[in-house]
Structure formats: structure tokens, C-alpha cells
Design a protein around this motif. Structure first.
Motif, PDB file in Angstrom:
ATOM      1  N   UNK A 163       0.837  -1.205   0.000  1.00 55.73           N
ATOM      2  CA  UNK A 163       0.000   0.000   0.000  1.00 55.73           C
ATOM      3  C   UNK A 163       0.866   1.247   0.000  1.00 55.73           C
ATOM      4  N   UNK A 164       2.060   1.153   0.580  1.00 57.59           N
ATOM      5  CA  UNK A 164       3.013   2.258   0.481  1.00 57.59           C
ATOM      6  C   UNK A 164       3.448   2.458  -0.967  1.00 57.59           C
ATOM      7  N   UNK A 165       3.552   1.361  -1.711  1.00 57.82           N
ATOM      8  CA  UNK A 165       3.846   1.464  -3.148  1.00 57.82           C
ATOM      9  C   UNK A 165       2.768   2.281  -3.846  1.00 57.82           C
ATOM     10  N   UNK A 166       1.505   2.060  -3.460  1.00 61.02           N
ATOM     11  CA  UNK A 166       0.398   2.816  -4.059  1.00 61.02           C
ATOM     12  C   UNK A 166       0.580   4.304  -3.798  1.00 61.02           C
ATOM     13  N   UNK A 167       0.990   4.663  -2.580  1.00 61.22           N
ATOM     14  CA  UNK A 167       1.207   6.076  -2.252  1.00 61.22           C
ATOM     15  C   UNK A 167       2.386   6.651  -3.035  1.00 61.22           C
ATOM     16  N   UNK A 168       3.473   5.877  -3.150  1.00 63.18           N
ATOM     17  CA  UNK A 168       4.662   6.353  -3.864  1.00 63.18           C
ATOM     18  C   UNK A 168       4.398   6.519  -5.358  1.00 63.18           C
ATOM     19  N   UNK A 169       3.390   5.822  -5.873  1.00 60.47           N
ATOM     20  CA  UNK A 169       3.073   5.929  -7.300  1.00 60.47           C
ATOM     21  C   UNK A 169       2.716   7.351  -7.700  1.00 60.47           C
ATOM     22  N   UNK A 170       2.280   8.175  -6.740  1.00 63.70           N
ATOM     23  CA  UNK A 170       1.968   9.572  -7.056  1.00 63.70           C
ATOM     24  C   UNK A 170       3.207  10.342  -7.503  1.00 63.70           C
ATOM     25  N   UNK A 171       4.375   9.863  -7.099  1.00 64.03           N
ATOM     26  CA  UNK A 171       5.613  10.519  -7.523  1.00 64.03           C
ATOM     27  C   UNK A 171       6.108  10.071  -8.870  1.00 64.03           C
ATOM     28  N   UNK A 172       5.437   9.079  -9.470  1.00 70.62           N
ATOM     29  CA  UNK A 172       5.837   8.574 -10.790  1.00 70.62           C
ATOM     30  C   UNK A 172       4.716   8.929 -11.751  1.00 70.62           C
ATOM     31  N   UNK A 173       4.730  10.157 -12.212  1.00 70.21           N
ATOM     32  CA  UNK A 173       3.598  10.676 -12.973  1.00 70.21           C
ATOM     33  C   UNK A 173       3.930  10.827 -14.447  1.00 70.21           C
ATOM     34  N   UNK A 174       2.877  11.048 -15.207  1.00 72.70           N
ATOM     35  CA  UNK A 174       3.037  11.341 -16.632  1.00 72.70           C
ATOM     36  C   UNK A 174       2.957  10.096 -17.491  1.00 72.70           C
ATOM     37  N   UNK A 175       2.618  10.308 -18.740  1.00 71.69           N
ATOM     38  CA  UNK A 175       2.610   9.244 -19.736  1.00 71.69           C
ATOM     39  C   UNK A 175       3.291   9.778 -20.985  1.00 71.69           C
ATOM     40  N   UNK A 176       3.407   8.919 -21.980  1.00 68.98           N
ATOM     41  CA  UNK A 176       4.152   9.301 -23.172  1.00 68.98           C
ATOM     42  C   UNK A 176       3.505  10.476 -23.881  1.00 68.98           C
ATOM     43  N   UNK A 177       4.347  11.404 -24.296  1.00 71.34           N
ATOM     44  CA  UNK A 177       3.850  12.542 -25.058  1.00 71.34           C
ATOM     45  C   UNK A 177       3.480  12.114 -26.474  1.00 71.34           C
ATOM     46  N   UNK A 178       2.653  12.921 -27.121  1.00 72.34           N
ATOM     47  CA  UNK A 178       2.304  12.642 -28.516  1.00 72.34           C
ATOM     48  C   UNK A 178       3.551  12.723 -29.377  1.00 72.34           C
ATOM     49  N   UNK A 179       3.721  11.830 -30.348  1.00 74.13           N
ATOM     50  CA  UNK A 179       4.924  11.836 -31.173  1.00 74.13           C
ATOM     51  C   UNK A 179       5.020  13.081 -32.035  1.00 74.13           C
ATOM     52  N   UNK A 180       6.247  13.500 -32.260  1.00 71.17           N
ATOM     53  CA  UNK A 180       6.518  14.652 -33.110  1.00 71.17           C
ATOM     54  C   UNK A 180       6.908  14.140 -34.484  1.00 71.17           C
TER      55      UNK A 180
END
Length: 403
Positions: A181-198
Motif C-alpha cells: 500500500x506504500x507502493x500505491x502512495x509512492x506511485x503519485x511521484x511517478x507521474x506522466x505518460x508518453x507525449x504525442x509523437x513529433x
């Protein structure tokens, strides 16, 4: 302004710190599962074969679903994927604590935990790190995250043994579920997804179709298969090999701990080398070094000292392949689909792990010793070194550079 598709942009080194901690917890718990074999057998009546089947199911699912989980992370965000994986991990451990049969252990520790590991370990986290850390420091960042797995081996495993002795195995599993469950909380620090390709950037980002047509991608798959074979063979059979040769059993356990300790340094070192030198060349030399270390170990007189020296040397080379291989995938195909593409390569690693653990045991049963497995390890290391050298490591869409 936030780039389309990225969501909130995390601080690069905060993301690295959160990612390394997640790997420490998730891999540390995974590496402690063997400690539960005897107490579960005594209390529930699940024999070692049934417990081993649960771990085998876990490892195969870990590899088989990794590409799909990586694709989900690329599309919907690493943080969400890790949080979901942490919840499933916690549920799997809690269910194991209440299991009363082999079938229950297979479903909980095998299926649920196997699925959860795919969402809470290297592939998803390295994909997120690769998108926010500058290219010139990416190898070191990958090395720090990779080292988290061995820090878990050094810290979590001894703590789990102490908890089992003091609180019992069921309560210890609940404690581990709480850590997830601590992993679930730490997941907030691993944000973002792949940007649209250029579309204007040549070779910026390529998907599975482009990778499937690139010979280097399949060479990386073959090389990582060898890595998985080595790691599973040694982690599963090294203590038994030493015991067969008259080395005290405590040395076998100490050797595994030494491997974990020295991998912390090796993972960072090879990540650093990947930032300074061509990753394919570093990988080739790493596999050559593995072949040499194994050969020297077999040629030297066997004893406690040589066993621990071997553990230190092979530990330094243990998971240095991870920042280099994942970094090379990103370097050739871009960062957008790194979790998906490295997930495919990681699946090959898990197939190698299966054969490293199973084939070595089969060979021992057939011949009465591990000689064939040791020779196969040397031969595979030499083959892996040869496979990495010709990889075309220039980003797709750009002119090839001379070797």
C-alpha cells in the motif's frame, strides 16, 4: 504549459527516488518468498512441489503480461499502472496469508502476485524515468532504479526472516501487504505518460511494428534471455552447488546476500558507463566478463573464500544489463513506447529465467552434477557478447554511424 498527453510533469530526481523505492519494496518482497516455503508447508500442508509451482506461475505471468502492462503504462500513465499493481500485490499477499490449500497459494502467490509484479517493477518505472531524465544522465538514473532491487534483497529479506520468527508467517504477509500500500502512495511521484509523437523529429518514437523489423531488437531479446538464464540458475542452484561440494550452507546464503550488495554498485556503474560509451559495446564486455568470472570460479579451488569472491564479482555484473538494455531500446526506438518495447525484451528475460532454473535442475537430475549447466552458462555468455556487438544502435530515421 504541460505537453499534451503528459499530465503533471514530475521532478526528474523525485521520480527516480520514488521509482527506486518502489522497486526496493516490490522486488525485496518477491525475493523473500522462499522464506515462506517451510512454514506454509508445515501449517497448510502445501508441499514444496506445490509451492514451487506457485512461484513458477508467478515468474511466467510476470513475463507474459509485461508487454501488455507496459503498453498500458505508456498509454495511461506509469503512476496509475503502479498504483493498480500495488493494490493487486497487497491483495495477493493478504490472500496468501489466508490460503488453506495448494490451489489457494497458486492463485494468490502465483497468479495475483505475478500480475502485480509486472506493474510495480523495472519495466514500467524505467519507462517513466526515461521520459523525464535528460538523455545524458539517463543511464545513471536507470542504474539507480535497478539498484533498488538489490537494496531490497539486502534490507527486506533479512527483515522478513526476523518477522517470521517473531510474528509468524501469516502476520508477516499482512505486513508485506501493508508495504505494498506504500507502493500505491509512492506511485503519485511517478507521474506522466508518453507525449504525442513529433512527426517532424526523425527517429523520435517508434512502436512494436518498427521494432519487429529491426534486427537489433531481436538481438537484444536474445541477449536478455541469456541474462535471465544466468540469474535464475545462480540464484536457484548456487547454494545447493556449494553444499554439494562440502561448503557450509551458511556460505550459500551469504553468497546470495553478497550478490545483492555488489549489484547495488554494479547497476549504477554500468548505468554510468552507458552514459559515456556505446551501450552495445558495454553490454558485450559485460557478458564477456561474466564468462571469465564463471570460468575462473570453476578453475579455482572451491571454498568459502572463493565462493564469496565469486559472489562479489558476479554480483557486480548481475543486473548491470538492465540500465544498458533498456537504455539501448530507448536510444534506438525513442522513449514514447519504452515500457511496451522493453516489456517484450523483459519477457524474453523471464523465459531465460524459466530455463535457467528448470534446465539446470533437470541436468542435475540426469547427470548428478551441475557441470553441464556451468558450461552452458559460459557458452551462452560468449554468444550474448557476440550478439550485442553488431546491433545497429543509431536511432531509427537517422544515418547509421560507423563501428
Amino acid at each position: 504549459m504541460t505537453a499534451p498527453g503528459m499530465g503533471r510533469r514530475a521532478s526528474p530526481w523525485l521520480l527516480v527516488a520514488c521509482g527506486a523505492t518502489i522497486v526496493t519494496l516490490s522486488m525485496g518482497a518477491r525475493q523473500a518468498f522462499g522464506l515462506f516455503m517451510v512454514p506454509i508447508a508445515q501449517d497448510v500442508g502445501v508441499d514444496r512441489a506445490a509451492f514451487g509451482l506457485a512461484i513458477a506461475i508467478q515468474n511466467l505471468l510476470f513475463g507474459l503480461v509485461q508487454p501488455s502492462v507496459g503498453a498500458l503504462a505508456d498509454r495511461y500513465g506509469a503512476g496509475r499502472t503502479i498504483a493498480a499493481g500495488g493494490l493487486v500485490y497487497a491483495a495477493g499477499l493478504a490472500a496468501t496469508a489466508t490460503a488453506g490449500s495448494a490451489a489457494g497459494v497458486n492463485v494468490s502467490l502465483g497468479v495475483l502476485v505475478g500480475l502485480a509484479l509486472a506493474g510495480t517493477t523495472f519495466v514500467v518505472i524505467l519507462g517513466a524515468v526515461g521520459r523525464v531524465v535528460p538523455a545524458e544522465r539517463r543511464g545513471r538514473a536507470f542504474g539507480i532504479v535497478t539498484a533498488g532491487g538489490s537494496i531490497g534483497q539486502c534490507l527486506v529479506v533479512p527483515a522478513v526472516q526476523t518477522l517470521i520468527e517473531g510474528l509468524g508467517w501469516r502476520t508477516t504477509l499482512y505486513v508485506l501487504a501493508g508495504l505494498m500500500l506504500l507502493v500505491v502512495a509512492l506511485a503519485r511521484g511517478v507521474t506522466g505518460r508518453a507525449a504525442a509523437p513529433d512527426a517532424a523529429a526523425p527517429g523520435a518514437d517508434f512502436g512494436l511494428r518498427a521494432a519487429a523489423g529491426h534486427s537489433g531488437f531481436w538481438l537484444l531479446n536474445a541477449g536478455f534471455f541469456v541474462c535471465g538464464f544466468h540469474i535464475a540458475f545462480l540464484s536457484t542452484h548456487l547454494p545447493a552447488y556449494l553444499s554439494d561440494r562440502g561448503v557450509d550452507a551458511a556460505i550459500g546464503a551469504a553468497a546470495l546476500a553478497v550478490i545483492g550488495l555488489f549489484n547495488v554498485f554494479g547497476s549504477y556503474f554500468f548505468g554510468y558507463c552507458g552514459d559515456r560509451y556505446r551501450k552495445k559495446h558495454v553490454l558485450a564486455w559485460l557478458y564477456l566478463a561474466r564468462a571469465a568470472v564463471i570460468a575462473l570460479f570453476l578453475l579455482a579451488p572451491l571454498g568459502a573464500t572463493s565462493a564469496l569472491l565469486f559472489a562479489a564479482a558476479i554480483g557486480f555484473l548481475w543486473l548491470g544489463t538492465v540500465p544498458l538494455t533498456s537504455g539501448l531500446v530507448g536510444e534506438i526506438f525513442g522513449m514514447r513506447n519504452l515500457s511496451l518495447l522493453f516489456g517484450v525484451v523483459f519477457m524474453s528475460h523471464q523465459f531465460g529465467s524459466f530455463f535457467g532454473a528448470w534446465a539446470a535442475g533437470w541436468s542435475y537430475t540426469a547427470t548428478g552434477d551441475y557441470d553441464q549447466a556451468w558450461l552452458a552458462s559460459i557458452a551462452l555468455a560468449l554468444i550474448a557478447a557476440a550478439l550485442h556487438w553488431p546491433i545497429r544502435d543509431t536511432p531509427l530515421g537517422t544515418a547509421a554511424r560507423a563501428d
